[in-house]
Enzyme design. Structure first.
Site, PDB file in Angstrom:
ATOM      1  N   TYR A  23     112.657 -64.550   0.496  1.00 27.30           N
ATOM      2  CA  TYR A  23     112.922 -64.032  -0.843  1.00 27.30           C
ATOM      3  C   TYR A  23     114.405 -63.818  -1.155  1.00 27.30           C
ATOM      4  O   TYR A  23     114.738 -63.416  -2.267  1.00 27.30           O
ATOM      5  CB  TYR A  23     112.165 -62.714  -1.051  1.00 27.30           C
ATOM      6  CG  TYR A  23     110.692 -62.849  -0.763  1.00 27.30           C
ATOM      7  CD1 TYR A  23     109.883 -63.632  -1.576  1.00 27.30           C
ATOM      8  CD2 TYR A  23     110.113 -62.233   0.335  1.00 27.30           C
ATOM      9  CE1 TYR A  23     108.530 -63.780  -1.304  1.00 27.30           C
ATOM     10  CE2 TYR A  23     108.757 -62.370   0.616  1.00 27.30           C
ATOM     11  CZ  TYR A  23     107.978 -63.148  -0.208  1.00 27.30           C
ATOM     12  OH  TYR A  23     106.647 -63.293   0.061  1.00 27.30           O
ATOM     13  N   ASN A  75     104.335 -63.043 -11.498  1.00 22.15           N
ATOM     14  CA  ASN A  75     104.483 -63.236 -10.063  1.00 22.15           C
ATOM     15  C   ASN A  75     103.705 -62.084  -9.445  1.00 22.15           C
ATOM     16  O   ASN A  75     104.221 -60.975  -9.312  1.00 22.15           O
ATOM     17  CB  ASN A  75     105.951 -63.208  -9.627  1.00 22.15           C
ATOM     18  CG  ASN A  75     106.107 -63.428  -8.131  1.00 22.15           C
ATOM     19  OD1 ASN A  75     105.139 -63.434  -7.392  1.00 22.15           O
ATOM     20  ND2 ASN A  75     107.331 -63.588  -7.688  1.00 22.15           N
ATOM     21  N   HIS A  81      96.346 -64.543  -4.493  1.00 21.22           N
ATOM     22  CA  HIS A  81      95.423 -65.271  -3.630  1.00 21.22           C
ATOM     23  C   HIS A  81      94.022 -64.684  -3.584  1.00 21.22           C
ATOM     24  O   HIS A  81      93.111 -65.331  -3.055  1.00 21.22           O
ATOM     25  CB  HIS A  81      96.015 -65.350  -2.223  1.00 21.22           C
ATOM     26  CG  HIS A  81      97.470 -65.701  -2.250  1.00 21.22           C
ATOM     27  ND1 HIS A  81      97.927 -66.927  -2.720  1.00 21.22           N
ATOM     28  CD2 HIS A  81      98.580 -64.979  -1.944  1.00 21.22           C
ATOM     29  CE1 HIS A  81      99.250 -66.935  -2.665  1.00 21.22           C
ATOM     30  NE2 HIS A  81      99.666 -65.772  -2.208  1.00 21.22           N
ATOM     31  N   ASP A  88      90.583 -62.050 -14.162  1.00 13.22           N
ATOM     32  CA  ASP A  88      89.724 -61.783 -15.306  1.00 13.22           C
ATOM     33  C   ASP A  88      90.485 -61.087 -16.433  1.00 13.22           C
ATOM     34  O   ASP A  88      90.256 -61.382 -17.612  1.00 13.22           O
ATOM     35  CB  ASP A  88      88.516 -60.955 -14.884  1.00 13.22           C
ATOM     36  CG  ASP A  88      87.526 -61.743 -14.044  1.00 13.22           C
ATOM     37  OD1 ASP A  88      87.651 -62.981 -13.946  1.00 13.22           O
ATOM     38  OD2 ASP A  88      86.617 -61.106 -13.455  1.00 13.22           O
ATOM     39  N   HIS A 101     106.452 -68.013  -8.392  1.00 17.69           N
ATOM     40  CA  HIS A 101     106.653 -67.448  -7.055  1.00 17.69           C
ATOM     41  C   HIS A 101     108.049 -67.823  -6.590  1.00 17.69           C
ATOM     42  O   HIS A 101     108.487 -68.960  -6.800  1.00 17.69           O
ATOM     43  CB  HIS A 101     105.622 -68.000  -6.063  1.00 17.69           C
ATOM     44  CG  HIS A 101     104.224 -67.724  -6.495  1.00 17.69           C
ATOM     45  ND1 HIS A 101     103.622 -66.497  -6.312  1.00 17.69           N
ATOM     46  CD2 HIS A 101     103.323 -68.491  -7.143  1.00 17.69           C
ATOM     47  CE1 HIS A 101     102.392 -66.540  -6.817  1.00 17.69           C
ATOM     48  NE2 HIS A 101     102.193 -67.749  -7.341  1.00 17.69           N
ATOM     49  N   MET A 102     108.725 -66.900  -5.943  1.00 22.17           N
ATOM     50  CA  MET A 102     110.058 -67.187  -5.416  1.00 22.17           C
ATOM     51  C   MET A 102     109.982 -68.190  -4.272  1.00 22.17           C
ATOM     52  O   MET A 102     110.811 -69.077  -4.158  1.00 22.17           O
ATOM     53  CB  MET A 102     110.751 -65.905  -4.955  1.00 22.17           C
ATOM     54  CG  MET A 102     111.174 -65.042  -6.130  1.00 22.17           C
ATOM     55  SD  MET A 102     111.994 -63.516  -5.645  1.00 22.17           S
ATOM     56  CE  MET A 102     113.526 -64.128  -4.984  1.00 22.17           C
ATOM     57  N   SER A 103     109.000 -68.027  -3.403  1.00 24.15           N
ATOM     58  CA  SER A 103     108.857 -68.938  -2.263  1.00 24.15           C
ATOM     59  C   SER A 103     107.875 -70.049  -2.635  1.00 24.15           C
ATOM     60  O   SER A 103     107.116 -69.933  -3.598  1.00 24.15           O
ATOM     61  CB  SER A 103     108.361 -68.186  -1.031  1.00 24.15           C
ATOM     62  OG  SER A 103     107.037 -67.718  -1.231  1.00 24.15           O
ATOM     63  N   ARG A 112      97.999 -68.557   1.506  1.00 24.55           N
ATOM     64  CA  ARG A 112      98.847 -68.509   0.315  1.00 24.55           C
ATOM     65  C   ARG A 112      98.749 -69.780  -0.538  1.00 24.55           C
ATOM     66  O   ARG A 112      99.270 -69.826  -1.641  1.00 24.55           O
ATOM     67  CB  ARG A 112     100.306 -68.288   0.707  1.00 24.55           C
ATOM     68  CG  ARG A 112     100.563 -66.951   1.340  1.00 24.55           C
ATOM     69  CD  ARG A 112     102.049 -66.722   1.517  1.00 24.55           C
ATOM     70  NE  ARG A 112     102.319 -65.641   2.437  1.00 24.55           N
ATOM     71  CZ  ARG A 112     102.378 -64.356   2.106  1.00 24.55           C
ATOM     72  NH1 ARG A 112     102.171 -63.988   0.854  1.00 24.55           N
ATOM     73  NH2 ARG A 112     102.635 -63.439   3.015  1.00 24.55           N
TER      74      ARG A 112
END
Length: 145
Positions: A23, A75, A81, A88, A101-103, A112
């Site tokens: 990150y 994010n 996951h 919902d 997502h940063m990664s 993931r």
């Protein structure tokens, strides 16, 4: 002015301290500053919200529905996951949802690789660090237009 809601998920308050290999060292406040700078350039307003409590995140998503938010960038961290409750809640919205997502979640642990939000998101941006947020904001603005 168009309003975009930026939702930061679980553990994101620890950016800058948490797993710098994945990150980096940027903090959540610095991410929000960068988003606000770009928002001004793009002529939109960004409101950022972070929580470590899933129910609070659901309630903020519900609030977005009633506020006529124009787009949502999310994010959700690990909630991505497995949180069908958040999925919902997001599905109630009728605006573009951009998942970020940063990664690169597809190059990490097997669990993931799957996003429960993917089917309802306009798109997903991952693996670019803080630039994932900025690309997400650009994508949200484009989706609104």
């Amino acid at each position: 002015m168009k309003k975009i809601l930026m939702l930061h998920g679980i553990n994101h308050n620890m950016f800058g301290k948490r797993d710098p290999v994945q990150y980096g060292t940027i903090t959540l406040d610095q991410i929000n500053e960068r988003l606000n700078e770009l928002a001004k350039e793009l002529g939109v307003e960004v409101e950022s919200f972070q929580t470590n409590h899933e129910g609070e995140m659901c309630e903020r998503i519900h609030q977005a529905f009633f506020e006529n938010t124009d787009a949502v960038i999310i994010n959700a961290g690990a909630w991505t996951h497995y949180s069908y409750g958040l999925r919902d809640a997001l599905a109630i919205l009728t605006v573009p949802i951009i998942e970020i997502h940063m990664s690169n979640i597809h190059a990490r642990e097997e669990f993931r690789h799957h996003s429960v939000f993917a089917e309802i998101a306009k798109g997903q941006i991952c693996g670019f660090g803080v630039d994932s947020y900025l690309l997400g904001l650009r994508a949200a603005v484009a989706a609104i237009e």
